[in-house]
Design a protein around this motif. Structure first.
Motif, PDB file in Angstrom:
ATOM      1  N   GLN A  59      40.644  48.473   1.256  1.00 17.66           N
ATOM      2  CA  GLN A  59      40.468  49.685   0.388  1.00 17.66           C
ATOM      3  C   GLN A  59      41.689  49.306  -0.935  1.00 17.66           C
TER       4      GLN A  59
ATOM      5  N   HIS B 274      34.191  45.721  -0.796  1.00 22.24           N
ATOM      6  CA  HIS B 274      35.445  46.380  -0.303  1.00 22.24           C
ATOM      7  C   HIS B 274      35.380  47.851  -0.809  1.00 22.24           C
ATOM      8  N   ILE B 275      36.230  48.682  -0.784  1.00 24.69           N
ATOM      9  CA  ILE B 275      36.452  49.924  -0.886  1.00 24.69           C
ATOM     10  C   ILE B 275      37.283  50.334  -2.118  1.00 24.69           C
TER      11      ILE B 275
ATOM     12  N   SER C 224      45.942  52.533   1.050  1.00 27.84           N
ATOM     13  CA  SER C 224      45.454  51.439   0.812  1.00 27.84           C
ATOM     14  C   SER C 224      45.838  50.145   0.979  1.00 27.84           C
TER      15      SER C 224
ATOM     16  N   ALA D  92      39.306  52.906  -4.555  1.00 25.94           N
ATOM     17  CA  ALA D  92      39.995  54.083  -4.380  1.00 25.94           C
ATOM     18  C   ALA D  92      40.734  54.440  -5.876  1.00 25.94           C
TER      19      ALA D  92
END
Length: 280
Positions: free
Chosen positions: A10, A36-37, A62, A39
């Motif tokens: 994250q 990936h993520i 994160s 945020a």
């Protein structure tokens, strides 16, 4: 065991907003393309302390912090007289969060002004931006002129972060070899229990039964000595928030020994050095 190639990190994306919409979007696309993520806090208006608390929690949760720095300083928090973007960056540093920064090349700013007007440069707090930029440049950064540069920088850096075993990330259950993981957990649990017993014995009885060299060997065997040496500066300055997996594993062990102590109870916990740490 976990396949690190299938682990999703994250990434918290921090920047000023109105002048860097395209760059933020490019960052999000690059993070997603790398598997990936992303945020970020686009839905939160700057200037609300309770929202800053939420942002800090997002940073804590994160795995990686990414700063995109352009030609604007951003909204200023009245108490500190620092921009919210700078406060986010400083919090990530203070927390020991793995981070990297993409900084606009000064030569590219003139072209951005021609294309977008003066809204992309700082007119209210130019000195604060200059100092913030100088602080960021004391660390390794990637310079950018356009969104392509940002995407390339993110792809390269996330490839490095993805190989780090200390970053937790997200893993789908089907990507985990449960049997092998259970065996490894059992082995590590026994090793951990044995080392804990020795460390607690030393802490309870003092150094009379365990020599200084033996104690260093115990710390080294558990990876605590290397961790302590790497974290000493941060622990000694403002304390360290245990936000990474490595910090959450090692800080409680060092507390048992009296080498560090808790300075704030919460999640994540915060630690600082004790006088006994100077021995090591």
């Amino acid at each position: 065991m976990v396949d690190f190639l299938k682990r999703r990190l994250q990434v918290f994306v921090s920047s000023t907003f109105s002048d860097l919409k395209e760059e933020r979007q490019a960052a999000v696309e690059a993070i997603l393309s790398a598997g990936h993520i992303p945020a970020g806090m686009e839905l939160f208006a700057a200037g609300d302390e309770s929202q800053m608390d939420v942002i800090r929690q997002w940073i804590d949760e994160s795995d990686v912090y990414l700063l995109i720095l352009g030609g604007r300083y951003g909204s200023v928090e009245p108490k500190t007289e620092k921009s919210y973007t700078q406060l986010e960056y400083e919090y990530a540093l203070e927390s020991g969060k793995p981070l990297f920064a993409c900084v606009v090349n000064e030569a590219a700013i003139e072209g951005r002004v021609k294309a977008n007007g003066r809204s992309v440069i700082e007119t209210e707090n130019p000195q604060q931006l200059k100092q913030f930029r100088a602080d960021v440049l004391t660390r390794v950064v990637k310079f950018w002129e356009d969104t392509k540069d940002i995407k390339i920088a993110i792809a390269e850096k996330l490839s490095d972060f993805a190989r780090r075993e200390d970053l937790v990330g997200w893993v789908r259950p089907e990507n985990v070899n449960v049997g092998a993981l259970a065996d490894e957990i059992a082995r590590l649990s026994k090793e951990n229990a044995d080392l804990r017993a020795e460390l607690k014995k030393w802490a309870a009885e003092g150094s009379g039964n365990i020599s200084f060299d033996e104690m260093r060997k115990l710390l080294a065997a558990k990876g605590l000595l290397d961790f302590l040496e790497r974290s000493r500066l941060q622990l000694g300055l403002n304390g360290m928030t245990a936000s990474t997996g490595e910090q959450q594993r090692n800080c409680p062990e060092l507390c048992i020994l009296g080498l560090i102590t808790t300075v704030a109870i919460g999640h994540p916990q915060r630690y600082s050095l004790t006088e006994q740490d100077a021995v090591f």
